[in-house]
Design a protein around this motif. Structure first.
Motif, PDB file in Angstrom:
ATOM      1  N   PRO A 112      77.261  35.938  45.815  1.00 57.50           N
ATOM      2  CA  PRO A 112      75.731  36.318  45.228  1.00 57.50           C
ATOM      3  C   PRO A 112      74.862  36.432  46.480  1.00 57.50           C
ATOM      4  O   PRO A 112      74.009  35.587  46.607  1.00 57.50           O
ATOM      5  CB  PRO A 112      75.510  34.803  44.624  1.00 57.50           C
ATOM      6  N   THR A 123      88.534  37.671  47.017  1.00 59.69           N
ATOM      7  CA  THR A 123      87.130  37.162  47.180  1.00 59.69           C
ATOM      8  C   THR A 123      86.663  37.218  48.538  1.00 59.69           C
ATOM      9  O   THR A 123      87.293  37.704  49.510  1.00 59.69           O
ATOM     10  CB  THR A 123      87.429  35.726  46.605  1.00 59.69           C
ATOM     11  N   ARG A 144      71.675  36.130  42.646  1.00 62.71           N
ATOM     12  CA  ARG A 144      72.667  37.252  41.961  1.00 62.71           C
ATOM     13  C   ARG A 144      72.965  38.256  43.095  1.00 62.71           C
ATOM     14  O   ARG A 144      72.352  38.667  43.687  1.00 62.71           O
ATOM     15  CB  ARG A 144      71.786  37.754  40.624  1.00 62.71           C
ATOM     16  N   THR A 145      74.204  38.674  42.731  1.00 62.85           N
ATOM     17  CA  THR A 145      74.797  39.658  43.609  1.00 62.85           C
ATOM     18  C   THR A 145      73.661  41.221  43.289  1.00 62.85           C
ATOM     19  O   THR A 145      73.660  41.512  42.224  1.00 62.85           O
ATOM     20  CB  THR A 145      76.232  40.077  43.394  1.00 62.85           C
ATOM     21  N   ASP A 201      78.243  43.165  36.387  1.00 61.47           N
ATOM     22  CA  ASP A 201      77.254  41.975  36.618  1.00 61.47           C
ATOM     23  C   ASP A 201      76.638  42.168  38.148  1.00 61.47           C
ATOM     24  O   ASP A 201      76.393  41.298  38.676  1.00 61.47           O
ATOM     25  CB  ASP A 201      78.087  40.716  36.299  1.00 61.47           C
ATOM     26  N   CYS A 223      85.699  40.318  43.996  1.00 67.70           N
ATOM     27  CA  CYS A 223      84.697  39.268  43.372  1.00 67.70           C
ATOM     28  C   CYS A 223      83.538  39.125  44.586  1.00 67.70           C
ATOM     29  O   CYS A 223      83.644  38.578  45.657  1.00 67.70           O
ATOM     30  CB  CYS A 223      85.209  37.938  42.950  1.00 67.70           C
ATOM     31  N   TYR A 241      83.043  43.197  40.984  1.00 61.08           N
ATOM     32  CA  TYR A 241      82.373  42.128  39.951  1.00 61.08           C
ATOM     33  C   TYR A 241      81.429  41.070  40.720  1.00 61.08           C
ATOM     34  O   TYR A 241      81.711  40.517  41.481  1.00 61.08           O
ATOM     35  CB  TYR A 241      83.470  41.052  39.540  1.00 61.08           C
ATOM     36  N   SER A 262      78.356  38.160  41.056  1.00 63.10           N
ATOM     37  CA  SER A 262      78.177  36.653  40.737  1.00 63.10           C
ATOM     38  C   SER A 262      76.903  36.374  40.650  1.00 63.10           C
ATOM     39  O   SER A 262      75.829  36.884  41.424  1.00 63.10           O
ATOM     40  CB  SER A 262      79.355  35.927  41.487  1.00 63.10           C
ATOM     41  N   GLU A 263      76.761  35.134  40.108  1.00 61.23           N
ATOM     42  CA  GLU A 263      75.276  34.402  40.227  1.00 61.23           C
ATOM     43  C   GLU A 263      75.744  32.789  40.520  1.00 61.23           C
ATOM     44  O   GLU A 263      76.277  32.311  39.537  1.00 61.23           O
ATOM     45  CB  GLU A 263      74.620  34.817  38.887  1.00 61.23           C
TER      46      GLU A 263
END
Length: 414
Positions: free
Chosen positions: A252, A217, A277-278, A298, A249, A269, A271-272
């Motif tokens: 955003p 992360t 949002r990314t 995503d 991960c 991946y 994220s939001e």
């Protein structure tokens, strides 16, 4: 008893066997026949029998020499017939002349994976690619089967092979083994039954190794900007062993520029949070190595230019692409799969020119593009499946100018 000679009439003494006067013999002689011997007949019969046995042996040898034969090999074999000498090679995408008797696949325990395994057929003297000619003119039937070391539910499947073009390597007879991370080691066995009665049997071992998915992360790696993200991914590609795949991960945030994924496969991946949002305002180029697919999930892509360019196995899910000249393009890669993606307001939504494999587009929506799906290229040997998709209000919904083998299943085109 007096008796006289039957020849001269003179009296004979008692017990005389010949006449003392005329010397004639007095005993009756029986004609004698020479004894019969069977040895000559037996010898003649033995010679005839020997010739018959020798003839039968010669006929059997000739039959074995000219009759159907079984050829076997581990990773490859050489086959000769009246037309020439051929090298059959179970190889990979790196070299059509190097037999691969055994390969390893790193797989997460609870995931299903797949790869392509290729049978190349070369003319031995020239090295020329004769795969398609050999399969079409000399082979009557074929089969690829999974042979476990012990009888068990091994969870490995292998479809029937297809003739495909491999980028820069010519034609291959290609099949698609599938397995899970819990599958045992198995042998993939290819059997080609030839029209002249010969049988060619090639084995290749598949060794399954556990693959670790290691998650990172923004607290573990700097990834707030495109430069930071690129540096972190490049460092992981250098440091991680092949049995570890990184999962990043992403926060955003908006990334500006182009991300290059050229190392081992990686999973990104998006994220939001609170409507943010990314997002990548630029694109991603995937040229990675290895049979495992890079995965993108995503993430919102915003143009212009090219959004996603792939020349390596790729899986994309839950992503959106807007405002590009070409949103997603795949040229010469192993295969690409798109799931649950939105491609809108692009000149071209998806441009596919794959040179091998089974390419999947499922549950995707193509709307308000100049061309929704463009299938181009110089080969039509790759497969493209469009399943449960929507193509609507595009200038051209689907343009299959490359003549690819295409299936539309439960797909709305309007």
């Amino acid at each position: 008893m007096d008796r006289s000679c039957p020849h001269c009439g003179k009296p004979l003494p008692d017990g005389a066997s010949f006449c003392p006067y005329c010397a004639h013999g007095l005993n009756r002689r029986q004609p004698l026949e020479p004894p019969r011997y069977v040895g000559g007949q037996l010898r003649r019969a033995a010679r005839v029998l020997g010739l018959l046995i020798l003839g039968a042996a010669l006929l059997l040898g000739l039959s074995n020499a000219l009759g159907p034969k079984m050829y076997t090999g581990q990773g490859g074999l050489t086959y000769t017939d009246r037309d020439g000498v051929y090298e059959l090679v179970l190889g990979d995408n790196g070299d059509r002349f190097a037999p691969v008797a055994e390969y390893r696949v790193w797989t997460p325990l609870d995931e299903e994976h797949a790869r392509f395994t290729n049978l190349f057929i070369n003319e031995a003297m020239t090295g020329g690619d004769v795969t398609e000619l050999f399969i079409q003119t000399k082979v009557s039937s074929w089969h690829v089967e999974v042979v476990p070391d012990t009888p068990m539910d091994h969870g490995v499947t292998c479809g029937e092979p297809q003739l495909v073009a491999v980028s820069g390597m010519g034609t291959a007879f290609q099949c698609n083994p599938r397995w899970t991370g819990r599958s045992p080691d198995v042998t993939i066995r290819w059997t080609l039954n030839l029209k002249n009665g010969d049988t060619l049997c090639l084995d290749q071992r598949q060794i399954v190794e556990p693959l670790e998915l290691r998650r990172y992360t923004a607290e573990d790696l700097p990834m707030d900007t495109m430069q930071q993200l690129q540096t972190s991914i490049d460092r992981l590609a250098e440091e991680l062993p092949p049995d570890v795949t990184p999962e990043l991960c992403l926060p955003p945030v908006e990334y500006e520029g182009t991300l290059i994924l050229s190392g081992l496969p990686v999973r990104l991946y998006g994220s939001e949070v609170d409507g943010q949002r990314t997002t990548i305002r630029g694109g991603i180029r995937v040229t990675g190595r290895g049979y495992n697919a890079t995965r993108l999930c995503d993430i919102a892509f915003a143009g212009p230019g090219i959004g996603l360019w792939a020349a390596a196995p790729l899986k994309v899910s839950g992503c959106s692409f807007r405002g590009y000249e070409t949103a997603v393009t795949c040229r010469g890669s192993d295969w690409i799969e798109l799931y649950d993606c939105l491609l809108t307001e692009n000149d071209v939504g998806l441009s596919l020119a794959p040179e091998m494999g089974n390419n999947m587009v499922e549950r995707c929506r193509f709307t308000n593009n100049g061309t929704g799906v463009l299938l181009s290229g110089e080969t039509s040997k790759a497969l493209v499946q469009v399943i449960n998709c929507v193509l609507e209000q595009n200038g051209v919904n689907l343009d299959n100018r490359g003549g690819f083998a295409l299936t539309l299943t439960d797909t709305a085109v309007s």
